[in-house]
Design an enzyme around this catalytic site. Structure first.
Site, mmCIF file in Angstrom:
data_model
loop_
_atom_site.group_PDB
_atom_site.id
_atom_site.type_symbol
_atom_site.label_atom_id
_atom_site.label_comp_id
_atom_site.label_asym_id
_atom_site.label_seq_id
_atom_site.Cartn_x
_atom_site.Cartn_y
_atom_site.Cartn_z
ATOM 1 N N HIS A 306 0.958 -1.147 0.000
ATOM 2 C CA HIS A 306 -0.080 0.061 0.145
ATOM 3 C C HIS A 306 0.801 1.220 -0.097
ATOM 4 O O HIS A 306 2.035 1.261 0.551
ATOM 5 C CB HIS A 306 -0.881 0.070 1.266
ATOM 6 C CG HIS A 306 -2.110 1.029 1.106
ATOM 7 N ND1 HIS A 306 -1.997 2.437 1.196
ATOM 8 C CD2 HIS A 306 -3.446 0.727 0.628
ATOM 9 C CE1 HIS A 306 -3.010 2.816 1.308
ATOM 10 N NE2 HIS A 306 -3.926 2.147 0.479
ATOM 11 N N ASP A 363 -7.895 -5.115 -0.021
ATOM 12 C CA ASP A 363 -8.581 -5.821 -1.003
ATOM 13 C C ASP A 363 -8.086 -7.194 -1.124
ATOM 14 O O ASP A 363 -8.674 -8.083 -2.077
ATOM 15 C CB ASP A 363 -8.245 -5.028 -2.584
ATOM 16 C CG ASP A 363 -8.984 -3.751 -2.529
ATOM 17 O OD1 ASP A 363 -10.269 -3.884 -2.151
ATOM 18 O OD2 ASP A 363 -8.654 -2.854 -2.932
HETATM 19 N N1 ACO Z 1 4.173 -7.494 -4.857
HETATM 20 C C1 ACO Z 1 5.431 -7.614 -5.178
HETATM 21 N N2 ACO Z 1 6.384 -6.410 -4.888
HETATM 22 C C2 ACO Z 1 5.820 -5.355 -4.675
HETATM 23 C C3 ACO Z 1 4.430 -5.120 -4.472
HETATM 24 C C4 ACO Z 1 3.489 -6.459 -4.648
HETATM 25 N N3 ACO Z 1 2.273 -6.458 -4.279
HETATM 26 N N4 ACO Z 1 3.964 -4.065 -4.194
HETATM 27 C C5 ACO Z 1 5.221 -3.147 -4.030
HETATM 28 N N5 ACO Z 1 6.351 -4.268 -4.541
HETATM 29 C C6 ACO Z 1 7.699 -3.677 -4.508
HETATM 30 C C7 ACO Z 1 7.968 -2.979 -5.742
HETATM 31 O O1 ACO Z 1 8.208 -3.688 -6.637
HETATM 32 C C8 ACO Z 1 9.015 -2.173 -4.752
HETATM 33 O O2 ACO Z 1 10.335 -3.014 -5.024
HETATM 34 P P1 ACO Z 1 11.712 -2.275 -5.209
HETATM 35 O O3 ACO Z 1 11.772 -1.253 -4.094
HETATM 36 O O4 ACO Z 1 12.702 -3.338 -5.104
HETATM 37 O O5 ACO Z 1 11.683 -1.393 -6.578
HETATM 38 C C9 ACO Z 1 8.755 -1.751 -3.603
HETATM 39 O O6 ACO Z 1 7.680 -3.178 -3.404
HETATM 40 C C10 ACO Z 1 7.829 -0.596 -3.347
HETATM 41 O O7 ACO Z 1 6.870 -0.599 -4.347
HETATM 42 P P2 ACO Z 1 6.150 0.684 -5.105
HETATM 43 O O8 ACO Z 1 5.212 0.157 -6.545
HETATM 44 O O9 ACO Z 1 7.093 1.799 -5.371
HETATM 45 O O10 ACO Z 1 5.116 1.361 -4.077
HETATM 46 P P3 ACO Z 1 4.006 2.094 -4.281
HETATM 47 O O11 ACO Z 1 3.641 2.650 -3.098
HETATM 48 O O12 ACO Z 1 4.154 3.220 -5.239
HETATM 49 O O13 ACO Z 1 2.713 1.349 -4.836
HETATM 50 C C11 ACO Z 1 0.998 -0.237 -4.594
HETATM 51 C C12 ACO Z 1 1.764 0.673 -4.027
HETATM 52 C C13 ACO Z 1 0.440 0.206 -6.145
HETATM 53 C C14 ACO Z 1 -0.240 -0.603 -3.746
HETATM 54 C C15 ACO Z 1 1.810 -1.583 -4.820
HETATM 55 O O14 ACO Z 1 2.026 -2.018 -3.581
HETATM 56 C C16 ACO Z 1 0.991 -2.677 -5.755
HETATM 57 O O15 ACO Z 1 1.175 -2.690 -6.938
HETATM 58 N N6 ACO Z 1 0.187 -3.563 -4.975
HETATM 59 C C17 ACO Z 1 -0.621 -4.671 -5.702
HETATM 60 C C18 ACO Z 1 -1.620 -3.895 -6.179
HETATM 61 C C19 ACO Z 1 -2.911 -3.635 -5.055
HETATM 62 O O16 ACO Z 1 -2.971 -4.812 -4.131
HETATM 63 N N7 ACO Z 1 -3.494 -2.666 -5.074
HETATM 64 C C20 ACO Z 1 -4.485 -2.165 -4.088
HETATM 65 C C21 ACO Z 1 -3.946 -0.951 -3.202
HETATM 66 S S1 ACO Z 1 -5.342 -0.768 -1.836
HETATM 67 C C22 ACO Z 1 -6.627 0.361 -2.646
HETATM 68 O O17 ACO Z 1 -6.123 0.735 -3.793
HETATM 69 C C23 ACO Z 1 -7.732 0.280 -2.150
#
Ligand code: ACO
Length: 421
Positions: A306, A363
């Site tokens: 998140h 979610d």
């Molecule tokens: N699976 C694997 N790796 C992940 C995940 C995941 N679900 N989420 C983040 N990471 C990793 C990224 O690859 C990144 O790794 P790095 O530092 O080695 O490059 C690190 O964790 C940070 O991730 P970001 O994408 O920079 O974090 P951000 O805050 O931008 O994204 C997000 C948050 C979009 C929710 C992300 O965690 C994601 O894509 N999750 C899966 C989709 C999801 O469940 N979305 C629902 C959110 S809740 C809502 O909207 C109600």
């Protein structure tokens, strides 16, 4: 403690005031940055940027706190109905008995849409995603209700709010009935707001429909938990569209599109699709854990991580408990739940996820409940939108009342410099 921040650049020092919210969050007020220094900030995804001051929702990602207008979501889920929470978000206080009765009556009276809207719905293919249809129908509401809203008129604003709260569940349920080939129906005035959502979606013309209390309670909780989440992607969209003084319906329609994406509201659908795919592939959760960690593989563990919560998502805690209750009361033994539990266990003890502070979000569990309630996967994000509606309204209203300037970020241009033809 200092109440300003100094920035040194080109042998000059510039001072910017600090601002502080009621929960002691501090920010640097850089309104004069560009005019005094010629510089702008660069912050893709606005990870460090506050776009507004807001009194609607407080969220502390480190401590896992979420409060609407000061009330914790734990208390609200325990003691309030979704419609009371909607009133709280939109008008700032929980309703008295009389206020609630009036609010419900007004919604009830407006629970109709122009019959011609059915022609628009009819023109969509059955295969159309319900979120696309919902966004279009919400936009179409403007054409059927063209009178412009005077933001300074309380009566005008109340009318627009009631209209949207009343008509949105009809449009949402019609998107579902279209896919299912069911006749389009209307609310039953003897039912509550939440009961009516279930009634309008699932009532079959030849059968009575009496949703169990377990179903109604679960939907009530899910809607409350999704009702607002401060400046997330869809809410920021609603505010930024509204900042051009576009109307409430147009702004909400844009918010629906923003919510649709799998990195935001669409994650609940993506979670179930992922769990089903893992099950079909033999249920090897370790394989998918490795895929999620592999930087050359685009696969992400949906429902994990998140932008703001970096310890736990408080909504996920409540909804996990509700999911357990619903599944045990309904006697459902869903094999994908086992996959979900295995993934959760592995991720919570895996250094990749621990180091990046990736925890299950709301979610991860909401889809499991929707599935247990018999709601089709492609309708999950529509359920989210039904919950988020009062939050979008409250945030839009606040933005307009605060007379916020039109949202218009800057950029660092990286294209060609001037060239001759
Ligand atoms: N699976 C694997 N790796 C992940 C995940 C995941 N679900 N989420 C983040 N990471 C990793 C990224 O690859 C990144 O790794 P790095 O530092 O080695 O490059 C690190 O964790 C940070 O991730 P970001 O994408 O920079 O974090 P951000 O805050 O931008 O994204 C997000 C948050 C979009 C929710 C992300 O965690 C994601 O894509 N999750 C899966 C989709 C999801 O469940 N979305 C629902 C959110 S809740 C809502 O909207 C109600």
């Amino acid at each position: 403690m200092s109440d300003s921040v100094k920035l040194s650049y080109n042998d000059q020092t510039f001072e910017f005031p600090l601002i502080e919210g009621t929960e002691n969050e501090k920010g640097i007020d850089i309104k004069s940055l560009r005019s005094s220094t010629g510089l702008i900030t660069y912050d893709p995804g606005f990870k460090n940027t506050g776009s507004c001051k807001s009194g609607v929702t407080f969220l502390n990602g480190e401590d896992g706190i979420l409060r609407y207008r000061g009330y914790s979501i734990e208390d609200l889920c325990e003691k309030s109905s979704f419609i009371e929470v909607a009133f709280l978000l939109i008008f700032g206080e929980l309703p008295t008995k009389e206020e609630l009765k009036l609010f419900n009556n007004e919604i009830e009276n407006d629970s109709l849409v122009d019959e011609d809207l059915k022609m628009i719905l009819k023109s969509f293919p059955k295969s159309a995603h319900p979120m696309g249809v919902l966004s279009s129908l919400t936009s179409a509401l403007i054409a059927f209700n063209p009178s412009s809203v005077d933001i300074d008129s309380e009566a005008d604003m109340r009318e627009a709010i009631i209209m949207l709260m009343a008509k949105f569940p009809i449009l949402a349920s019609w998107t579902h009935r279209k896919v299912k080939g069911l006749p389009l129906n209307y609310a039953n005035t003897s039912l509550s707001y939440v009961e009516n959502i279930a009634h309008m979606m699932f009532k079959r013309p030849h059968q009575d429909y009496n949703p169990s209390q377990v179903v109604v309670n679960a939907i009530n909780k899910l809607l409350i938990l999704h009702a607002d989440h401060e400046q997330n992607c869809s809410t920021s969209t609603v505010r930024i569209v509204g900042s051009s003084q576009a109307g409430l319906f147009a702004s909400v329609s844009a918010g629906i599109s923003a919510l649709w994406g799998p990195l935001h509201g669409g994650a609940n659908q993506a979670v179930i699709e992922m769990l089903v795919a893992i099950q079909k592939d033999g249920g090897d959760t370790k394989k998918y854990m490795e895929k999620a960690k592999d930087k050359n593989d685009p696969f992400r563990l949906m429902g994990f991580g998140h932008r703001v919560y970096k310890n736990f998502d408080p909504r996920a805690r409540i909804i996990k408990k509700a999911a357990d209750e619903v599944l045990s009361e309904m006697g459902i033994n869903d094999p994908i739940l086992e996959i979900a539990k295995a993934l959760e266990k592995e991720a919570l003890s895996d250094s990749y996820f621990i180091d990046r502070k990736l925890y299950p979000n709301v979610d991860f569990y909401s889809g499991i409940i929707y599935r247990a309630l018999g709601i089709p996967t492609e309708m999950f994000t529509v359920m989210f939108a039904l919950g988020r509606l009062p939050g979008w309204i409250a945030q839009w209203l606040e933005m307009r009342k605060n007379n916020e300037p039109i949202g218009r970020p800057r950029q660092i241009y990286t294209g060609n410099t001037h060239r001759s033809l």
